[in-house]
Structure formats: C-alpha cells, structure tokens
Design a protein around this motif. Structure first.
Motif, mmCIF file in Angstrom:
data_model
loop_
_atom_site.group_PDB
_atom_site.id
_atom_site.type_symbol
_atom_site.label_atom_id
_atom_site.label_comp_id
_atom_site.label_asym_id
_atom_site.label_seq_id
_atom_site.Cartn_x
_atom_site.Cartn_y
_atom_site.Cartn_z
ATOM 1 N N MET A 130 -14.765 7.887 -8.029
ATOM 2 C CA MET A 130 -15.143 6.301 -8.206
ATOM 3 C C MET A 130 -14.476 5.505 -7.322
ATOM 4 S SD MET A 130 -14.898 4.241 -11.837
ATOM 5 C CE MET A 130 -15.986 5.683 -12.877
ATOM 6 N N ASN A 131 -15.152 4.513 -6.654
ATOM 7 C CA ASN A 131 -14.442 3.505 -5.829
ATOM 8 C C ASN A 131 -13.912 2.508 -6.739
ATOM 9 O OD1 ASN A 131 -15.007 4.255 -2.928
ATOM 10 N ND2 ASN A 131 -16.816 4.132 -3.507
ATOM 11 N N VAL A 132 -12.627 2.122 -6.527
ATOM 12 C CA VAL A 132 -11.963 1.117 -7.738
ATOM 13 C C VAL A 132 -11.439 0.065 -6.891
ATOM 14 C CG1 VAL A 132 -10.251 0.651 -9.394
ATOM 15 C CG2 VAL A 132 -11.365 3.061 -9.156
ATOM 16 N N ILE A 133 -11.929 -1.247 -7.122
ATOM 17 C CA ILE A 133 -11.531 -2.208 -6.500
ATOM 18 C C ILE A 133 -10.699 -3.195 -7.644
ATOM 19 C CG2 ILE A 133 -12.148 -4.438 -5.063
ATOM 20 C CD1 ILE A 133 -14.560 -2.896 -4.612
ATOM 21 N N PRO B 146 -5.105 3.928 -10.488
ATOM 22 C CA PRO B 146 -5.418 5.187 -9.841
ATOM 23 C C PRO B 146 -5.096 4.795 -8.329
ATOM 24 C CG PRO B 146 -7.252 4.251 -11.245
ATOM 25 C CD PRO B 146 -5.994 3.194 -11.293
ATOM 26 N N LYS B 147 -4.671 5.923 -7.514
ATOM 27 C CA LYS B 147 -4.283 5.935 -6.261
ATOM 28 C C LYS B 147 -5.230 5.487 -5.399
ATOM 29 C CE LYS B 147 -0.282 6.575 -7.738
ATOM 30 N NZ LYS B 147 0.721 5.249 -8.169
ATOM 31 N N HIS B 148 -6.501 5.675 -5.673
ATOM 32 C CA HIS B 148 -7.441 5.502 -4.823
ATOM 33 C C HIS B 148 -8.261 4.021 -4.856
ATOM 34 C CE1 HIS B 148 -9.295 7.150 -8.449
ATOM 35 N NE2 HIS B 148 -10.612 6.612 -8.276
ATOM 36 N N THR B 149 -7.310 3.114 -5.764
ATOM 37 C CA THR B 149 -7.571 1.855 -5.932
ATOM 38 C C THR B 149 -7.548 1.018 -4.636
ATOM 39 O OG1 THR B 149 -6.785 1.697 -8.245
ATOM 40 C CG2 THR B 149 -6.912 -0.462 -7.033
ATOM 41 N N ILE B 150 -8.363 0.057 -4.561
ATOM 42 C CA ILE B 150 -8.346 -1.118 -3.333
ATOM 43 C C ILE B 150 -7.877 -2.316 -4.178
ATOM 44 C CG2 ILE B 150 -9.741 -2.296 -1.682
ATOM 45 C CD1 ILE B 150 -11.776 -0.102 -1.356
ATOM 46 N N LYS C 248 0.712 -1.065 -0.157
ATOM 47 C CA LYS C 248 -0.033 0.226 0.221
ATOM 48 C C LYS C 248 0.963 1.309 -0.088
ATOM 49 C CE LYS C 248 -3.186 2.673 2.726
ATOM 50 N NZ LYS C 248 -3.897 2.812 4.340
ATOM 51 N N GLU C 249 1.965 1.156 0.868
ATOM 52 C CA GLU C 249 2.610 2.348 0.946
ATOM 53 C C GLU C 249 3.584 2.773 -0.201
ATOM 54 O OE1 GLU C 249 4.906 1.914 4.633
ATOM 55 O OE2 GLU C 249 3.102 2.506 5.903
ATOM 56 N N TYR C 250 4.335 1.613 -0.654
ATOM 57 C CA TYR C 250 5.047 1.667 -1.987
ATOM 58 C C TYR C 250 4.383 2.107 -3.178
ATOM 59 C CZ TYR C 250 8.566 0.368 -5.278
ATOM 60 O OH TYR C 250 9.707 0.315 -6.388
ATOM 61 N N TYR C 251 3.111 1.608 -3.387
ATOM 62 C CA TYR C 251 2.343 2.179 -4.324
ATOM 63 C C TYR C 251 1.409 3.298 -4.448
ATOM 64 C CZ TYR C 251 4.369 -2.017 -7.043
ATOM 65 O OH TYR C 251 5.012 -2.862 -7.619
ATOM 66 N N ASN C 252 1.243 3.598 -3.112
ATOM 67 C CA ASN C 252 0.433 4.843 -2.693
ATOM 68 C C ASN C 252 -1.142 4.445 -3.040
ATOM 69 O OD1 ASN C 252 -0.098 7.254 -1.657
ATOM 70 N ND2 ASN C 252 0.208 8.235 -3.413
ATOM 71 N N LEU C 253 -1.620 3.572 -2.673
ATOM 72 C CA LEU C 253 -2.667 2.865 -2.910
ATOM 73 C C LEU C 253 -3.824 3.257 -1.697
ATOM 74 C CD1 LEU C 253 -1.954 -0.659 -4.495
ATOM 75 C CD2 LEU C 253 -2.615 1.293 -5.783
ATOM 76 N N ASN C 254 -4.983 3.214 -1.870
ATOM 77 C CA ASN C 254 -6.037 3.322 -0.928
ATOM 78 C C ASN C 254 -6.127 2.354 0.126
ATOM 79 O OD1 ASN C 254 -8.421 4.283 0.734
ATOM 80 N ND2 ASN C 254 -9.572 3.533 -0.853
ATOM 81 N N GLU C 255 -5.877 0.943 -0.357
ATOM 82 C CA GLU C 255 -6.039 -0.132 0.731
ATOM 83 C C GLU C 255 -5.423 -1.325 -0.115
ATOM 84 O OE1 GLU C 255 -9.440 -2.505 3.200
ATOM 85 O OE2 GLU C 255 -9.939 -0.850 2.229
ATOM 86 N N VAL C 256 -4.883 -2.279 0.367
ATOM 87 C CA VAL C 256 -4.256 -3.548 0.043
ATOM 88 C C VAL C 256 -4.680 -4.597 0.892
ATOM 89 C CG1 VAL C 256 -2.506 -4.791 -0.637
ATOM 90 C CG2 VAL C 256 -2.338 -2.369 -1.118
ATOM 91 N N ILE C 257 -5.424 -5.643 0.173
ATOM 92 C CA ILE C 257 -5.922 -6.615 1.120
ATOM 93 C C ILE C 257 -5.176 -7.970 0.386
ATOM 94 C CG2 ILE C 257 -7.863 -8.412 1.693
ATOM 95 C CD1 ILE C 257 -9.603 -5.540 1.311
#
Length: 341
Positions: free
Chosen positions: A297-300, A320-324, A102-111
């Motif tokens: 837009m929420n992106v999953i 997109p940085k707001h990707t889950i 999450k921190e490396y790619y600056n994403l919203n959330e990683v599961i």
C-alpha cells in the motif's frame, strides 16, 4: 544552490538574505493575488516597518503595485519570481531538509514545501498541491485511493487535477461528527469531482461500541466499502493532534483526561501516541486500522504547522517506512533541531 550563489553567500551573506526576503515577499503577494501590508507582515513574521521599506524598493523597481485595496504583483514581478525560484528554493535548503528527515526516519520519501500552515493558509494549498502531484505520479489504472478526513485532506482534494486513469476514491473512516466539508465522505466526493473519477461513501460513525461495530461491518453496503478500504492501493492521511482529535470524536471527559494523563500528543487511524511514539489509547473505528497498512500500500502522510510539530514527530516514530511524508518547512526545521538534540 548554484556556485555563484554560494560565492555570494560567503562574500556578502546579508545580500543573499535580503534577496531571499524580497523573493518571499513577491511570492506571497503573487499567491494571494491582492493583500494588505499588515496581513503580509503577519504571514511572513516581518515587522511592518521593515516590510514597508522592502515594498517601496520593490515598487520602485516596477515589481509590485500598491492601491487602496492592497498590493498586487506586476508581470515583471511574476517573471522575476519564475527566474529566481530554483535559486531561492536552493537557498531555503528544502531538498537538504527533506533528505535529512528521510534518512533519519527511514522513510520512502519526504517533500517539504516552503512556509508555515499556522501563519499562512495558502501553505495548506501548497501541501495539497504536492500531494496531488505525488498521486498523479504513483497511481495506476483501477487503483483504489483511500482518504481520511480533515482540513488538510480538503486542501488535497481542492488541488487535485483530472486523471487519465480509472480511479476509485473511498473514505478511510466513518464520520467524526465534525463540519461536513471536513468529513472523509465529503472529501472523496470532492476528489472524485476534481479528478473526474468515481467514489464510494461510508455512512457510519467513525467511533462505535464493540456491539455496534460487529453489527455495522456485516451490513452488505458497509462490508463492501470496508473491504475496499482495507485493500486500498493508496492511502492518503493527515496526522492529528491527540486532544483535538479526541474532541472532534466527542470523546468523554474521562477519556480526554486519560489522554492528558498519558501525555498523548498524536492521533492516526484511531490510535493515540505519546511523544515516544508509544500507543497509549485506541478507539474502535470503522475503517482503516494501523495493522491494515502493508508494504504493498502506498502511504502518503500530509501535515503542517508548528502546532502539529509534536504530533508529527511522535507519529514518525511508528510510521510505516514506505510512507511518503509531505510537510511544511516550519515543521521540517523543527524536526531537524529535534534530530540534532
């Protein structure tokens, strides 16, 4: 991981390793309900000799049963899995993997879910279940959820639970000419059925010529659905291997050769990317485009398996940085290695 487990790992590291291996064996037997030793060996990548020894220990403890049809879990085994799950998930460091990616790619959330889609088909259901949980967490009443096609999206559909909200599922693209159950139209219908919601369909090819594109998008029924797609509140999509996606689109040999020469490794929304995340090719598609994705837009993004690790890494460079992001641990471990290099 709690303090006791940390102390044990320092003093007797092989004890924790054995505990985790036996937990994985129990968990896999429970997930498959009934499974043979050879199949389990292939899934867990453990030799049959080692697995035989572990199974005999688990059987002696009354945690598994063995019959001519295969191995099954006992009630005592199920109870133990439930008790060990928080500790073992800590040992697997899934949360740590998630945070680093999450921190490396600056994403919203990683599961990160445990396992490897390529060696165990059940892991794809785990990805689907994780995506289902995210959808239930983020969707609001009257939202439009747009979904691409593919086997991973079908797993999301199969794991979806009923909503207590009014949701409309819509395909994010036209048909690829692939197996019907993997097409976006079929998947949104399946999602709506499981979620007890409504859906729309888009009966057009995914890839069309410029002339056909302008004709089709002006058809009233197509125009209405495309408008909903481009203004969706939630987008759920997979990440494709470039050459496999080109073949699913029935691309010409000339185009496939061009993708090889340009070293394309990933595909999403009709765009093909090389390992550096650079766009090397684009096809005219009816549906969601990369430029249509905005911050509202929420992106999953859901994908897994070591065969897709290069595609996932390439896509994350432009995602997109707001990707889950929802991936399996096989891909997560590989991404961490690439990040360290």
């Amino acid at each position: 991981m709690n303090h006791l487990l940390q102390v044990q790992q320092l003093l007797i590291p092989d004890l924790i390793e054995k505990m985790y291996r036996r937990y994985l064996i129990l968990d896999s037997i429970a997930l498959h309900h009934q499974i043979g030793r050879r199949a389990l060996s292939d899934i867990l990548l453990i030799s049959e000799r080692v697995l035989r020894t572990e199974i005999e220990i688990l059987k002696a403890q009354g945690l598994v049963r063995i019959s001519t049809k295969g191995m099954t879990i006992t009630e005592e085994g199920k109870s133990l899995i439930h008790q060990l799950q928080p500790l073992m998930e800590g040992y697997a460091a899934l949360e740590s993997l998630s945070k680093q990616i999450k921190e490396y790619y600056n994403l919203n959330e990683v599961i990160v879910v445990n396992g490897n889609v390529d060696t165990d088909f059940i892991v794809k259901d785990r990805l689907g279940e994780a995506a289902s949980n995210v959808l239930h967490r983020i969707v609001k009443d009257n939202d439009i959820v747009s979904v691409t096609g593919g086997s991973t999206m079908l797993s999301v559909a199969n794991q979806l639970k009923p909503f207590n909200k009014q949701i409309t599922f819509t395909p994010a693209r036209g048909g690829l000419g692939e197996e019907l159950s993997f097409q976006a139209n079929a998947i949104v219908q399946q999602m709506a059925s499981h979620a007890k919601c409504q859906f729309e369909v888009l009966y057009v090819p995914d890839q069309v010529s410029d002339e056909a594109y302008h004709t089709l998008v002006n058809e009233p029924s197509v125009k209405r659905v495309v408008k909903h797609i481009k203004h969706a509140d939630v987008l759920v999509h997979g990440i494709g291997d470039a050459l496999k996606m080109a073949k699913r689109r029935h691309s010409s040999e000339k185009d496939i050769q061009a993708l090889k020469e340009q070293q394309a490794v990933a595909e999403a929304f009709g765009y093909y990317f090389n390992a550096q995340g650079e766009i090397v090719h684009k096809v005219r598609t009816i549906g969601i485009q990369l430029e249509d994705i905005n911050e509202s837009m929420n992106v999953i993004a859901v994908a897994g398996g070591t065969t897709k690790q290069h595609a996932i890494e390439a896509y994350l460079k432009v995602a997109p940085k707001h990707t889950i992001l929802i991936i399996d641990s096989a891909v997560a471990h590989w991404l961490i290695k690439q990040m360290k290099q």
